[in-house]
Every structure is written in C-alpha cells, then in structure tokens.
Design a protein around this motif. Sequence first.
Motif: not given
Lengths: 289, 165
Positions: A104-109
């Motif tokens: 998800n976006n948080q992990i991909r950051h």
Amino acid sequence: MYLPDFDYYAPDSVAEACSLLAEHGPKAKILAGGTDLLHKMKHGELAPEVVVSLNNLNALKEIRYEQGRGLIIGARATQNDLATSPVIQEKYRSISEAAHHMANNQIRHIGTVGGNIVNAVPSADLPPILMALGALIQLVGPTGKRTMLLEEFFLGVHQTRIQGDEILTEIIIPEQGFTGSTYIRFGLRRSGALAVASTAVSVTMDGEICRGLRIALGAAAPVPMRARAAEAVLLNRKITDELLEEAGVQAAQESRPRNSIRGSEEYRRDLIRVLTRRALKKAITEGHV
Amino acid sequence: MAQVITDAQGVKRYLINLSVNGDTHTLMVKGNSLLVNVLREDLELTGTKKGCELGDCGSCTVLMDGKPVNSCMVLAVEAEGRAITTIEGVAPNDKLDKLQESFIDHAAIQCGYCTPGMILSGKALLTRNPHPTEEEVREAISGNLCRCTGYVNIVKAILAASEQE
C-alpha cells in the motif's frame, strides 16, 4: 509493540557499512526500509544485537540511465521511487507498474527494491519483472564488488548468495532490445495482499516472430523462477493465441507452487497458466506496460 | 549520525532533532524507539493511533516530507532531518482544515480510530493531486483500514474537499 534492544549505526559510506558488518558478523543486520526487518523483530523472529542502517547512503537511492550500461536502480530506491521515476517510466514502464501495485502507499514510501530482493520471499513482486528484463545485481563487500545475474542470486526461501558482510548496492538492466515487458499478479485483495501467483515476461518481437523472451514466475516455487520450457515453446516461432496457451500450460507444468492459506498448489498452477498467457499477450501487443 | 550518549548501564541513547508540525524537538531516544511511540509518549501527540503496529492498518500514518508512512515501522532516530506532520499539525491555529470539515459534513467518522490516518492519507493525496478521481482516492486510502467499514463516506468526504479547491 516494542523492538528488542540493539546498537544502531548509520555509516556514511558503503565501505564503512561493510566493515561494521564484517566486525559484528551474524549479530548484525542491515536496515534499509525496515518493512521486513522491523516486522520480523517485532515478532521475535530476529533479534540482531547490531543494526547497520543504510539511511545515510543517499547515493544508493539514485535511479539513472547510463549509455552503454543500461538502467541503473539504486538498491535503496523505494517502491514508490520506482513507481514514479520518469527514467523508469520511459524505459520500462512495466517495472513502475509492478512497483505501484505492491503493498500500500505507506509501505511503498519506505520499502526498498533492495529489501524486496534480499529478503528472498517467494511472492516478492520485483524479482520476477527484474529477472524477465535480465537484471544484474551488484554486491559490495570489504574486499571489492561483484556482479551476478539476479536469477542466480536466490537459493531458497530467505536464502541467497549474499555474504554476511556484503551489501546489495544496485540493480542494472543492460540494454537488450526488448520490444515489450509486463508483470501480472493475482492477489486476494487489490491492495496490501501478497501475490498468490505472478508472471513477468519480456519479449523481443520481429513482426509476428518471437526472437527472444524470458518468462519469470513469482510464488511458483521456493525461489522466483524462469519458465524455460515455456520460453522454448515460443522462441523463433510465429505467435498465435494457441501457442500462447501452450506456453501457459508449459509454465504451469514446470512450476513448483506450494499449498498455503492463500492458494492450493492446483489453484496456483492454473493461475500460472492463465497469467503467463495473458502476460505474453500483453507484452507482445502493448509493449512495456 | 546523531550524537551517541552511553549511560552507566551501558545503554546507548541518540540525541536527535525531530521536526514535528513545524516545531523542532531535541530528544534522547534509544536506537529501538519507534517514531509512533516517541510521538505519543515523549511528545504527547496522541492523535496518532496505534492499531496493528505491523504496517498493515494505517492507524499510525504520519507524513514524512509530505509522504504518508506508517510511524510504527520507522525508527525515531531515522526520522531526524525529515519534516513530520501528525494529525495535530493539519489544523494550525485551532481552525479545522477543509478536509476535516468535509469529514464532519459527510459523517465520514464512526468510531474515529482510523480518522487521523485517513485524513493524513487524504491530505497527502490532495496536495499531490488536487482533483483526484474516485479510483485515485480509493487507491490513496487503501493502506488505511476502517473496521467500521465506513469507506463510502470517507471517499465522498475526500472527493468533496477536492472540489472546494
């Protein structure tokens, strides 16, 4: 949930990081994004006494194209760095797309491409597409650097050829004249779900004839694997839908998936057949997607 | 790297400057201190919630240099030099942000536990992409779980806030 105690180091150079790793041996672990390492430490699966962070090694975040060498991706680039990099989008949109559909976006950051490789999880999303594109990886240790094909790096689940004092610094995709590539995954949800099975392909088409290809499967064996028998079905042949289906059947046959809560062996094999056929069709007709 | 101070018991602590909601805090943290715990326990910014603490649920979402991350998966020592925004920093001067107003107007809150994370993911999206499609909104909050399952109103609230630009 708290982490066990450890000594934290954030060296300013790869050489310094390697010597810390050499000094502390198996007691030390490398911290890149931390989405795997901290997770395992919270669960008590790992309790390193020393954590060597790559946080200050900003050169390892670089993504660039070098004439003659190809596309170079720093191991500390995050999944969202890959998803949004104009250089990658221009050269191999397939890598950006694969990265964009992870977690998800948080992990991909915070999760990094290097971590996704070195953790050596069968369902990891980036190894298949990088393998399909013939990626090389560079490992740097106290005595120098070495380069190897990514597909030769994996030995088993959580097992690779990296030495305890080595650091994965970059991924190199040499120019090879591909006309198309893609990565397709099937997960139980669209976000935040591991791949139940996945297929990456690269193709070099000459009109309707396939002059070169690689098929790499994820979650299909203990390690990301090339489907060489399936590749042989298509090499130097005129491509038809029937032939693509035959390649899918062949890929399913040579895969070695496991039974797990996410999917039975039988189900995964059938997924591999379908995903392989669809990925080939997509890369042949749509280019790097 | 941050200055290291070793106490009489041999425990190492790291002196860091943490920039949170525009204020710089000088703190001593252990290497294993997680950002979420430092925010909640040292800085008393309890608007950041703890849910799964494994990077799945998004309750502890904060912005790091404008990007949403799970503060349960970040070491505090590694947050030095980054601009951290928590839910407390979204509405300076006691005036709610238009996204917060929109959540109220659309009843996009049930138990409220996911709300800080939802607002921050929504805020990051609208800053980067002021006029997202519904699909883009859903993608942007896909790392934030609402166990009341109130997603429909949350998506409406974010879309409505984007139209007010």
